[in-house]
Write an enzyme that holds these catalytic residues in place. Structure first.
Site, PDB file in Angstrom:
ATOM      1  N   LYS A 268       1.028  -1.420   0.053  1.00 17.87           N
ATOM      2  CA  LYS A 268      -0.068  -0.011  -0.083  1.00 17.87           C
ATOM      3  C   LYS A 268       0.928   1.297   0.114  1.00 17.87           C
ATOM      4  O   LYS A 268       1.658   1.569   1.084  1.00 17.87           O
ATOM      5  CB  LYS A 268      -0.968   0.067   1.280  1.00 17.87           C
ATOM      6  CG  LYS A 268      -1.548   1.179   1.454  1.00 17.87           C
ATOM      7  CD  LYS A 268      -2.626   1.326   2.732  1.00 17.87           C
ATOM      8  CE  LYS A 268      -3.046   2.655   2.968  1.00 17.87           C
ATOM      9  NZ  LYS A 268      -4.033   2.601   4.238  1.00 17.87           N
ATOM     10  N   ASP A 273      -2.371  10.143   3.321  1.00 17.88           N
ATOM     11  CA  ASP A 273      -4.017   9.793   3.509  1.00 17.88           C
ATOM     12  C   ASP A 273      -4.459  10.683   4.405  1.00 17.88           C
ATOM     13  O   ASP A 273      -4.405  10.587   5.770  1.00 17.88           O
ATOM     14  CB  ASP A 273      -3.793   8.447   4.233  1.00 17.88           C
ATOM     15  CG  ASP A 273      -5.456   8.096   4.282  1.00 17.88           C
ATOM     16  OD1 ASP A 273      -6.329   8.635   3.931  1.00 17.88           O
ATOM     17  OD2 ASP A 273      -5.641   6.997   5.397  1.00 17.88           O
ATOM     18  N   LYS A 280      -9.919  13.129   8.209  1.00 19.81           N
ATOM     19  CA  LYS A 280      -9.404  12.574   9.514  1.00 19.81           C
ATOM     20  C   LYS A 280      -9.342  13.702  10.408  1.00 19.81           C
ATOM     21  O   LYS A 280      -9.102  15.060   9.944  1.00 19.81           O
ATOM     22  CB  LYS A 280      -8.022  12.113   9.521  1.00 19.81           C
ATOM     23  CG  LYS A 280      -7.821  10.737   8.890  1.00 19.81           C
ATOM     24  CD  LYS A 280      -6.576  10.203   8.617  1.00 19.81           C
ATOM     25  CE  LYS A 280      -6.308   8.985   7.912  1.00 19.81           C
ATOM     26  NZ  LYS A 280      -6.789   7.762   8.776  1.00 19.81           N
ATOM     27  N   ASP A 291       1.552   6.425   5.382  1.00 17.05           N
ATOM     28  CA  ASP A 291       0.598   5.419   4.771  1.00 17.05           C
ATOM     29  C   ASP A 291       0.983   4.857   3.724  1.00 17.05           C
ATOM     30  O   ASP A 291       0.099   3.887   3.013  1.00 17.05           O
ATOM     31  CB  ASP A 291      -0.801   6.157   4.699  1.00 17.05           C
ATOM     32  CG  ASP A 291      -2.067   5.101   4.827  1.00 17.05           C
ATOM     33  OD1 ASP A 291      -1.694   4.210   5.683  1.00 17.05           O
ATOM     34  OD2 ASP A 291      -2.981   5.324   4.325  1.00 17.05           O
ATOM     35  N   ASP A 350     -12.131   7.150   4.084  1.00 14.76           N
ATOM     36  CA  ASP A 350     -10.861   6.946   4.678  1.00 14.76           C
ATOM     37  C   ASP A 350     -10.644   5.390   4.858  1.00 14.76           C
ATOM     38  O   ASP A 350      -9.584   5.092   5.147  1.00 14.76           O
ATOM     39  CB  ASP A 350     -10.961   7.325   6.133  1.00 14.76           C
ATOM     40  CG  ASP A 350      -9.926   7.524   6.874  1.00 14.76           C
ATOM     41  OD1 ASP A 350      -8.799   7.495   6.245  1.00 14.76           O
ATOM     42  OD2 ASP A 350      -9.601   7.884   8.156  1.00 14.76           O
ATOM     43  N   GLU A 352      -9.579   3.745   2.425  1.00 11.71           N
ATOM     44  CA  GLU A 352      -9.148   3.884   1.044  1.00 11.71           C
ATOM     45  C   GLU A 352      -8.016   2.758   0.751  1.00 11.71           C
ATOM     46  O   GLU A 352      -7.963   2.340  -0.534  1.00 11.71           O
ATOM     47  CB  GLU A 352      -8.685   5.065   0.584  1.00 11.71           C
ATOM     48  CG  GLU A 352      -7.056   5.442   1.075  1.00 11.71           C
ATOM     49  CD  GLU A 352      -6.606   5.332   2.560  1.00 11.71           C
ATOM     50  OE1 GLU A 352      -7.719   5.516   3.560  1.00 11.71           O
ATOM     51  OE2 GLU A 352      -5.715   4.946   2.751  1.00 11.71           O
ATOM     52  N   ARG A 354      -7.793  -0.507   1.112  1.00 11.99           N
ATOM     53  CA  ARG A 354      -8.310  -1.732   0.566  1.00 11.99           C
ATOM     54  C   ARG A 354      -9.046  -1.442  -0.610  1.00 11.99           C
ATOM     55  O   ARG A 354      -8.973  -2.323  -1.435  1.00 11.99           O
ATOM     56  CB  ARG A 354      -9.397  -2.414   1.619  1.00 11.99           C
ATOM     57  CG  ARG A 354     -10.696  -1.272   1.609  1.00 11.99           C
ATOM     58  CD  ARG A 354     -11.741  -1.373   3.175  1.00 11.99           C
ATOM     59  NE  ARG A 354     -10.952  -1.167   4.157  1.00 11.99           N
ATOM     60  CZ  ARG A 354     -11.589  -1.322   5.323  1.00 11.99           C
ATOM     61  NH1 ARG A 354     -12.826  -1.664   5.585  1.00 11.99           N
ATOM     62  NH2 ARG A 354     -10.910  -0.910   6.529  1.00 11.99           N
TER      63      ARG A 354
HETATM   64  N1  BES Z   1      -4.177   4.540   6.781  1.00 11.79           N
HETATM   65  C1  BES Z   1      -5.380   4.100   7.768  1.00 11.79           C
HETATM   66  C2  BES Z   1      -5.068   3.382   8.941  1.00 11.79           C
HETATM   67  C3  BES Z   1      -4.057   3.868  10.013  1.00 11.79           C
HETATM   68  C4  BES Z   1      -4.619   4.522  10.982  1.00 11.79           C
HETATM   69  C5  BES Z   1      -2.920   3.218  10.218  1.00 11.79           C
HETATM   70  C6  BES Z   1      -3.663   5.167  12.121  1.00 11.79           C
HETATM   71  C7  BES Z   1      -2.066   3.685  11.226  1.00 11.79           C
HETATM   72  C8  BES Z   1      -2.808   4.664  12.059  1.00 11.79           C
HETATM   73  C9  BES Z   1      -6.291   3.634   6.883  1.00 11.79           C
HETATM   74  O1  BES Z   1      -6.430   4.229   5.826  1.00 11.79           O
HETATM   75  C10 BES Z   1      -7.544   4.189   7.638  1.00 11.79           C
HETATM   76  O2  BES Z   1      -7.846   5.491   7.712  1.00 11.79           O
HETATM   77  N2  BES Z   1      -8.222   3.385   8.148  1.00 11.79           N
HETATM   78  C11 BES Z   1      -9.524   3.591   8.843  1.00 11.79           C
HETATM   79  C12 BES Z   1     -10.757   2.527   8.362  1.00 11.79           C
HETATM   80  C13 BES Z   1     -11.996   2.674   9.061  1.00 11.79           C
HETATM   81  C14 BES Z   1     -12.598   4.139   8.249  1.00 11.79           C
HETATM   82  C15 BES Z   1     -12.957   1.469   8.499  1.00 11.79           C
HETATM   83  C16 BES Z   1      -9.106   3.362  10.407  1.00 11.79           C
HETATM   84  O3  BES Z   1      -8.411   2.589  10.666  1.00 11.79           O
HETATM   85  O4  BES Z   1      -9.778   4.072  11.262  1.00 11.79           O
HETATM   86 ZN    ZN Z   2      -4.740   4.812   4.723  1.00 10.52          ZN
HETATM   87 MN    MN Z   3      -7.657   6.086   5.580  1.00 12.61          MN
END
Ligand code: BES
Ligand code: ZN
Ligand code: MN
Length: 501
Positions: A268, A273, A280, A291, A350, A352, A354
């Site tokens: 990825k 992000d 966020k 990210d 967010d 994204e 996947r």
């Molecule tokens: N890149 C983030 C995941 C992440 C968050 C990694 C904090 C490390 C620290 C990912 O794209 C994301 O935002 N995931 C969301 C998914 C949710 C919206 C289902 C998350 O984990 O909050």
């Molecule tokens: Zn992300």
């Molecule tokens: Mn995200």
């Protein structure tokens, strides 16, 4: 930094510094004992007077020890002899290296590689020492105008091994350790690079550079026009809000001729992000430059692999993209058609990672892969579940899961498996599309992997969630270089390379 191994006795060493261990409480290691004898109990007298207890990580630097040919002796506390474990061993080495680097010894002979670490051989101890050394000497200062560097940095270190018979294992450990550390440094450098410099084009540039350095490596960049032709509707949607073009870098390493199926690594590569329209919160948002840690890890492992010249075929894919809010950004409610033809209802922009990975995972079917491992900073939920210590591992193929767990155990780059039962798939049901991109609060790491599993049915697949392990927050903020070590170990094992005794 120059590394070598030798098998010599401590009193014969003529170096800027000789490094030996002392256990708690005030107990000399065998090597320290030898030095003590010829110095007329100089060292044991110091310990008796209370200068060093031997607690793990304690340091005592001595100058002009009687009858010792080396200029300095560094006594290193190793804790209780029976309790010396892998983590402590690495910490002791790191601390030793920083001490040497800051106290004027430009070279050293280190006997810590002879300490007894339960279940670990000379190969392991030397390789870990090389990796820990390079890790503790790393700094990201290319964007500082004033660089602080030690006046007399450590340049050369010799690790001693107990017998001459073990020299070849030590030498192999140095080669492997150096190749892995080089990959880790590449990973750290791109991951630490700020998002205004490290965008998808920058990632692609790194991928192309690797091809210029190694004959067995070639790189192909898939741009947005080609993604349109491939119908990568999901990947393209995520990049829609960014002025930086999405670019997918496909790095091919051919080490085993054309008949052997490739191992495929997919990383990825969200160079930033922001969350997109589902923006966020502001706190620590800068950390979302990391990210792209999965892509950085894959790039690092491809570097290590090429340096090791392993006899296997590997394809590394960096899924470069930026997730931004904008008039052209995709929105919650949108229904996307993925390259596989399956449709996804976007409930949160967010989620994204996947959405870019799913199209990359469909794309790699064309390589008829032996297996596919994707690496991603995918879910905050993984940080909640496993913290900063273990990478989350999810797989639909038990033998592959075990292979990866073994590699993580061998390399000290830990991973822990989470279940991927069908029971969790229901959380992705959508009233309007084939499924959604959001599984709700419960088991977020697992439902993210469930989403990916809908695109990986045609090959053996495993997923590494490195959200908690790819970087450190706080005062010591920075990329960790994980999981380069684990991935390279996995490739070493796959190519049948011998390691220890
Ligand atoms: N890149 C983030 C995941 C992440 C968050 C990694 C904090 C490390 C620290 C990912 O794209 C994301 O935002 N995931 C969301 C998914 C949710 C919206 C289902 C998350 O984990 O909050
Ligand atoms: Zn992300
Ligand atoms: Mn995200």
């Amino acid at each position: 930094m120059e590394f070598s191994v030798k098998s010599g006795s401590p009193e014969k060493q003529r170096s800027a510094c000789i490094v030996v261990g002392v256990y708690e409480p005030r107990r000399l290691s065998a090597v320290a004992e030898q030095l003590d004898e010829i110095s007329g109990s100089y060292i044991s007298n110091l310990l008796r007077r209370g200068d060093l207890e031997g607690k793990s990580g304690q340091m005592l630097l001595l100058h002009q020890v009687p009858n010792i040919l080396s200029e300095r002796v560094l006594l290193v506390g190793c804790g209780k002899e029976r309790e010396l474990d892998e983590r402590q061993y690495r910490q002791i080495i790191s601390k030793t290296i920083s001490t040497l680097n800051e106290t004027g010894s430009m070279e050293a002979v280190c006997f810590l590689s002879e300490l007894h670490v339960k279940g670990r051989d000379t190969y392991w101890k030397v390789r870990q020492a090389v990796e820990a050394t390079q890790d503790s000497l790393y700094s990201f200062n290319s964007l500082k105008t004033r660089k602080e560097e030690p006046r007399r940095p450590l340049r050369k270190i010799v690790f001693n091994v107990p017998t001459r018979r073990e020299l070849p294992f030590g030498e192999r450990a140095i080669n492997h350790g150096l190749a892995i550390a080089a990959g880790i440094n590449v990973c750290k450098d791109v991951a630490n690079m700020p998002p205004n410099i490290c965008n998808p084009a920058y990632l692609a540039e790194q991928a192309k550079q690797l091809a210029t350095k190694h004959d067995k490596v070639s790189t192909h960049i898939v741009n947005e026009a080609e993604m349109e032709e491939l119908a990568m509707g999901s990947y393209l949607a995520v990049g829609g809000g960014s002025v930086n073009e999405s670019l997918m870098s496909v790095i091919t390493y051919n080490g085993a001729g054309d008949d052997s199926k490739p191992v495929v690594l997919v990383g990825k590569g969200l160079t930033f992000d922001s969350g997109g329209i589902s923006l966020k919160p502001g706190e620590a948002m800068d950390e979302m430059k990391y990210d792209m840690g999965g892509a950085a890890g894959v790039l690092g492992a491809m570097n290590s692999l090429a340096q090791l010249d392993l006899p296997i075929n590997v394809i590394g894919v960096l899924v470069g993209c930026e997730n931004m809010p904008d008039a052209n950004a995709y929105r919650p409610g949108d229904i996307l058609t993925t390259m596989s033809g399956q449709t996804v209802e976007v409930l949160n922009t967010d989620a994204e990672g996947r959405l870019v990975l799913c199209d990359a995972l469909t794309y790699v079917e064309r390589f008829d892969p032996e297996l596919v491992v994707d690496v991603a900073t995918l879910t905050g939920a993984c940080v909640v579940a496993l913290g900063a210590h273990a990478t989350g591992l999810l797989s639909t193929h038990n033998p592959l899961a075990h292979e990866l767990l073994n590699a993580s155990e061998q390399s000290g780059d830990r991973a822990w498996r989470l279940p991927l039962w069908d029971d969790y798939q229901d959380q992705l049901e959508s009233p309007f599309a084939d499924f959604t991109n959001l599984g709700g609060r419960a088991a977020g790491t697992i439902t993210a992997a469930c989403f990916l599993s809908k695109f990986t049915k045609k090959y053996h697949w495993a997923h590494l969630d490195i959200a908690g392990t790819a970087w450190r927050s706080g005062a010591n903020k920075g990329s960790t270089g994980r999981p380069v070590s684990m991935l390279t170990q996995f490739l070493l094992n796959r190519s049948g390379q011998e390691q220890g005794e």
